[in-house]
Design an enzyme around this catalytic site. Sequence first.
Site, PDB file in Angstrom:
ATOM      1  CD  GLU A   1      -2.932  -1.267   2.219  1.00  0.00           C
ATOM      2  OE1 GLU A   1      -2.916  -0.361   3.082  1.00  0.00           O
ATOM      3  OE2 GLU A   1      -3.752  -2.196   2.228  1.00  0.00           O
TER       4      GLU A   1
ATOM      5  CE  LYS B   1     -10.902  -3.151   3.858  1.00  0.00           C
ATOM      6  NZ  LYS B   1     -10.174  -4.300   4.445  1.00  0.00           N
TER       7      LYS B   1
END
EC number: 4.2.1.11
Length: 439
Positions: A209, A349
């Site tokens: 990430e 999400k």
Amino acid sequence: MSTIKSVFAREILDSRGNPTVEVDLTTEKGLFRSAVPSGASTGIYEACELRDGDKSRYLGKGVLKAVENVNKILAPKLIGLDVTKQGEIDRLMLQIDGTENKTHLGANAILGCSMSVCRAAAAFRGLPLYRYIAELSGNKSPMLPLPCFNVINGGEHAGNKLAMQEFMICPTGATSFHEALRMAAETYHNLKLVIKKRYGMDATNVGDEGGFAPNIQANHEGLELIVEAIKQAGYTGKIEIGMDVAASSFWDAKESKYDLGFKVPADKKTPDMLVSGEGLIKLYEEWTSKYPIWSIEDPFDQDDWATYTRFTELIRNRIQIVGDDLLVTNPKRIVEARNKKACNALLLKLNQIGSVSEAVEACRLAREVNWGVMVSHRSGETEDAFIADLVVGLGCGQIKTGAPCRSERLAKYNQLLRIEEELGANAHYAAKTLSGVGH
């Protein structure tokens, strides 16, 4: 006309080099494309991400079955439908799937179609995507979110020995999104210098990430590095810390304890690395007293409801306790957590639940009881920036989408900059106003 003319899916690669689903949908207004993200540390209650399992292709991670499900099953049913009927189209796809967890068609097949339908409807209405999502969700106040940047990676996201997955910087003292982004980028570069000085150049390699993955083992070291970087950047008191512990990934069911040394070789493990839920609570209490932590995500295992409830009761007036694996963006799990007072914020999400309509409903359920809602990327991302428009449209006020590094992460942050610019004097920045603290 707002009717669907064609739907076509293909297999593409995500930021980790793994296959994922991309869906092209056309109307008279043009072509609308969406790509589906994928997680590394996934909750057991998430909607099914359909993979081929054929070890001769992509080590079994191919998504040709999901692609075929779009092209052969969903496409014929979607052609001719009105894209402005998001709820009806999503319900139809769930009906065709016919399973609780989308195991028949795959959430990755359904979500790609759902996102493209949403984009097509926005174009038909002549609205920016975030404006259309605001309309869809009944939100009258689009809002720029507080961004939470994952700057130190551990857990399932990095090859170091850190048990806890994400250490984030959150510019709570910023007054606009562009200021928050600048503060975070400057702190990120200072963190690189701090890590390089302390551990050497190779310690500044980045994880999935975009955060650094120094080979440290003690979780408090990660916190100290960030505090030092914030100080060096000149933002003490203006940037706070968020954590994603991802405790389900180091829950030892056999011992009924948390294994903080789950990445440490067996011969190097010590007994104090195995801790109880109560032990973790004490650790978090110590850290929140010592470091400027304002948000902790997944502090316990996804089924450890009792410890969640006890911790939330103890600390909810001081910090935000975010449910990710605990809730998996699932309305049923959210209602259960509300009843048990197990947390005070939802991590939202899209691919955990698998359709735009269900994500909007999950957000509504959380905000109904004044929980915080943080929209999130996945560790396997693409250049698709849908979640940037989603977080502004829902007006939920928080987003995490990685470090200010790697193009698939910056795609979202840069889209938020554009939205802020477009809103001009009407751009409102959330800061901490919509956190779950106190609820």
